[in-house]
Design a protein around this motif. Structure first.
Motif, PDB file in Angstrom:
ATOM      1  N   ASN A 211      71.928  62.921  40.115  1.00 35.30           N
ATOM      2  CA  ASN A 211      70.702  63.706  40.228  1.00 35.30           C
ATOM      3  C   ASN A 211      69.993  63.431  41.544  1.00 35.30           C
ATOM      4  O   ASN A 211      69.886  62.288  41.978  1.00 35.30           O
ATOM      5  N   PRO A 212      69.477  64.483  42.185  1.00 30.66           N
ATOM      6  CA  PRO A 212      68.673  64.287  43.398  1.00 30.66           C
ATOM      7  C   PRO A 212      67.288  63.779  43.033  1.00 30.66           C
ATOM      8  O   PRO A 212      66.943  63.638  41.845  1.00 30.66           O
ATOM      9  N   LEU A 213      66.477  63.527  44.024  1.00 30.15           N
ATOM     10  CA  LEU A 213      65.129  63.021  43.772  1.00 30.15           C
ATOM     11  C   LEU A 213      64.224  64.095  43.188  1.00 30.15           C
ATOM     12  O   LEU A 213      63.413  63.813  42.299  1.00 30.15           O
ATOM     13  N   VAL A 214      64.361  65.330  43.669  1.00 30.89           N
ATOM     14  CA  VAL A 214      63.419  66.399  43.293  1.00 30.89           C
ATOM     15  C   VAL A 214      64.163  67.650  42.847  1.00 30.89           C
ATOM     16  O   VAL A 214      65.366  67.779  43.034  1.00 30.89           O
ATOM     17  N   GLY A 215      63.392  68.564  42.255  1.00 31.88           N
ATOM     18  CA  GLY A 215      63.944  69.854  41.883  1.00 31.88           C
ATOM     19  C   GLY A 215      64.359  69.930  40.426  1.00 31.88           C
ATOM     20  O   GLY A 215      64.063  69.041  39.618  1.00 31.88           O
ATOM     21  N   ALA A 219      64.609  63.634  39.349  1.00 27.62           N
ATOM     22  CA  ALA A 219      64.251  62.480  38.529  1.00 27.62           C
ATOM     23  C   ALA A 219      63.190  62.795  37.490  1.00 27.62           C
ATOM     24  O   ALA A 219      63.285  62.374  36.331  1.00 27.62           O
ATOM     25  N   VAL A 220      62.164  63.530  37.874  1.00 24.01           N
ATOM     26  CA  VAL A 220      61.055  63.804  36.956  1.00 24.01           C
ATOM     27  C   VAL A 220      61.451  64.815  35.888  1.00 24.01           C
ATOM     28  O   VAL A 220      61.214  64.610  34.692  1.00 24.01           O
ATOM     29  N   VAL A 256      65.963  62.326  51.804  1.00 16.56           N
ATOM     30  CA  VAL A 256      66.687  61.951  50.588  1.00 16.56           C
ATOM     31  C   VAL A 256      66.347  62.851  49.401  1.00 16.56           C
ATOM     32  O   VAL A 256      66.813  62.618  48.292  1.00 16.56           O
ATOM     33  N   GLY A 257      65.543  63.887  49.619  1.00 20.01           N
ATOM     34  CA  GLY A 257      65.081  64.706  48.516  1.00 20.01           C
ATOM     35  C   GLY A 257      66.188  65.288  47.666  1.00 20.01           C
ATOM     36  O   GLY A 257      66.068  65.353  46.441  1.00 20.01           O
ATOM     37  N   HIS A 258      67.270  65.711  48.308  1.00 16.07           N
ATOM     38  CA  HIS A 258      68.361  66.350  47.577  1.00 16.07           C
ATOM     39  C   HIS A 258      69.660  65.556  47.672  1.00 16.07           C
ATOM     40  O   HIS A 258      70.737  66.079  47.384  1.00 16.07           O
ATOM     41  N   LEU A 259      69.555  64.296  48.034  1.00 12.88           N
ATOM     42  CA  LEU A 259      70.728  63.432  48.118  1.00 12.88           C
ATOM     43  C   LEU A 259      71.238  63.102  46.717  1.00 12.88           C
ATOM     44  O   LEU A 259      70.476  62.635  45.868  1.00 12.88           O
ATOM     45  N   PRO A 260      72.518  63.342  46.417  1.00  8.42           N
ATOM     46  CA  PRO A 260      73.046  63.007  45.097  1.00  8.42           C
ATOM     47  C   PRO A 260      72.853  61.527  44.772  1.00  8.42           C
ATOM     48  O   PRO A 260      73.192  60.663  45.578  1.00  8.42           O
ATOM     49  N   GLY A 261      72.286  61.247  43.610  1.00  7.91           N
ATOM     50  CA  GLY A 261      72.045  59.874  43.189  1.00  7.91           C
ATOM     51  C   GLY A 261      70.691  59.330  43.572  1.00  7.91           C
ATOM     52  O   GLY A 261      70.273  58.278  43.073  1.00  7.91           O
ATOM     53  N   ALA A 262      69.966  60.039  44.449  1.00  9.45           N
ATOM     54  CA  ALA A 262      68.654  59.551  44.881  1.00  9.45           C
ATOM     55  C   ALA A 262      67.663  59.531  43.727  1.00  9.45           C
ATOM     56  O   ALA A 262      66.709  58.747  43.723  1.00  9.45           O
ATOM     57  N   GLY A 263      67.877  60.382  42.721  1.00  7.21           N
ATOM     58  CA  GLY A 263      66.974  60.432  41.585  1.00  7.21           C
ATOM     59  C   GLY A 263      67.267  59.413  40.512  1.00  7.21           C
ATOM     60  O   GLY A 263      66.533  59.325  39.516  1.00  7.21           O
ATOM     61  N   ALA A 264      68.315  58.616  40.679  1.00  2.26           N
ATOM     62  CA  ALA A 264      68.643  57.596  39.683  1.00  2.26           C
ATOM     63  C   ALA A 264      67.516  56.591  39.544  1.00  2.26           C
ATOM     64  O   ALA A 264      66.854  56.244  40.526  1.00  2.26           O
ATOM     65  N   ALA A 265      67.294  56.137  38.307  1.00  8.08           N
ATOM     66  CA  ALA A 265      66.252  55.150  38.008  1.00  8.08           C
ATOM     67  C   ALA A 265      64.881  55.611  38.490  1.00  8.08           C
ATOM     68  O   ALA A 265      64.112  54.858  39.086  1.00  8.08           O
TER      69      ALA A 265
END
Length: 392
Positions: A211-215, A219-220, A256-265
């Protein structure tokens, strides 16, 4: 005819070797405990077989135990801040070289440490993760693997970064509040206080999600509700996380907004990349490399893996499929023992698992399943062994 011979096909004479490499059954038993129970079942069928046990994990619970069990080293403890600021005792592993550490972020910032409600979800911080990192560096670590599974947090990793010396300020120049709730007030990111040892340390973030950080898949939106975030607030909070991503790009030069794995944890993956220059890696693949699973694969006859629940997501970076793919390189049959399963496991079978066995022998409640773990798992191990021998 001996009792052993009566259990086995007449043509089975050569000693057999079985590799056990199961993930934990969360809420029920650890990886090591599951493998001990599977061994009981295997030996009911072939008492003198060789059983090799490799506890495994995909970056979540049990990662430290799996790596230290296979590689040696020591378990260390550190008193750090929990998600809401209370002291917790967190464990991590230091490998025999004295320069490699393995951490689980859930030890300090895990979802099991606090109640899941709106207030906690907005306040929960990864500060304790940063304290664990500093403790490992103090102990001599210059390469740090961090498992990102099981988080209670959605703070974008800002808590961890604060512990490492980064400042997150509002428009008045004051520090923003902890947690996801503080991100909308972020005006500047100051890296001048970052511990210089961080840049001299190699970081690898271990995760089983992309998951990316946003979108939409961020993460959220994906993980926020299970941590207590109210659905009516998700859109606004995702916008706050987007604001944070924009600040990382403008103040730190890292997109890093759409980087795969950036949304982890809850975005800890993003912070590790932005502030620690971390590499995001498949948790199970990295763990299997660290523990050296393939060094014994050529010598075994059967591989038994497993996890608490198997579904379509198991095909995407989960531990049993990671094991199966390694086994298939050597032409080994793979049985997965699971606590529960989805109706359709076509994707899992396509990824190399030959047979999925439920450890629940009859209809029963979840509480009954948990209470019967030490009965059900050996039965499943016995069934896996008998199925293998029948196939031969």
């Amino acid at each position: 005819m001996t009792p052993q011979e009566s259990r086995c096909p007449a043509d089975v004479r050569e000693p057999l070797s079985v590799l056990l490499a199961s993930d934990s059954f969360k809420g029920s038993a650890s990886s090591r405990e599951i493998e001990d129970l599977l061994e009981q079942g295997v030996r009911r069928v072939v008492s003198d077989c060789t059983v090799l046990k490799f506890p495994i994990a995909d970056g979540g619970e049990g990662t430290v135990e799996a790596v230290i069990s296979a590689c040696g080293g020591e378990i260390r403890e550190a008193t750090v801040r929990g998600p809401l600021g209370d002291d917790v005792t967190a464990q991590y592993g230091l490998l025999p070289d004295g320069k490699t550490a393995v951490l689980e972020m859930a030890q300090s910032s895990g979802i099991t440490l606090i109640d899941q409600n709106r207030d906690n979800a907005l306040l929960a911080s990864t500060f304790g993760v940063g304290q664990m990192v500093l403790d490992a560096i103090d102990a001599g670590a210059r390469r740090i693997y961090i498992g990102l599974g099981g988080s209670a947090t959605s703070d974008g990793g800002t808590g961890m970064a604060k512990a490492l010396g980064v400042r997150f300020r509002n428009i008045d120049g004051n520090d923003i509040s902890c947690g996801l709730g503080g991100l909308r007030n972020l005006a500047t990111i100051d890296l001048s206080g970052l511990d210089p040892r961080v840049t001299a340390t190699e970081f690898v973030a271990l995760t089983d999600v992309t998951n990316p950080l946003v979108g939409t898949n961020g993460a959220v939106r994906v993980y926020g509700p299970q941590k207590g975030i109210i659905r009516d607030e998700i859109e606004a909070l995702d916008e706050d996380m987007q604001h944070y991503a924009n600040m990382l790009a403008s103040d730190c030069g890292v997109d890093v907004g759409h980087l795969p794995g950036a949304g982890a944890a809850g975005g800890l993956g993003a912070a590790l990349v932005a502030f620690c220059n971390a590499r995001i890696s498949s948790g199970i693949e990295t763990v299997l490399d660290l523990i050296g699973l393939e060094r014994v694969m050529d010598s075994v006859d059967l591989v038994i893996t497993g996890e608490g629940r198997m579904d379509s997501q198991s095909a995407n970076g989960k531990a049993p499929v990671g094991v199966a793919q390694r086994a298939k390189k050597y032409g080994k049959p793979v049985v997965a023992v699971v606590g529960g399963r989805a109706d359709d496991l076509g994707e899992v079978y396509d990824m190399g698992i030959d047979l999925v066995l439920s450890s629940v022998p009859t209809a029963m409640s979840l509480d009954e399943c948990l209470a019967r773990t030490d009965i059900n798992i050996p039965i499943a191990g016995e069934t896996a062994m008998r199925a293998f021998l029948f196939g031969r």
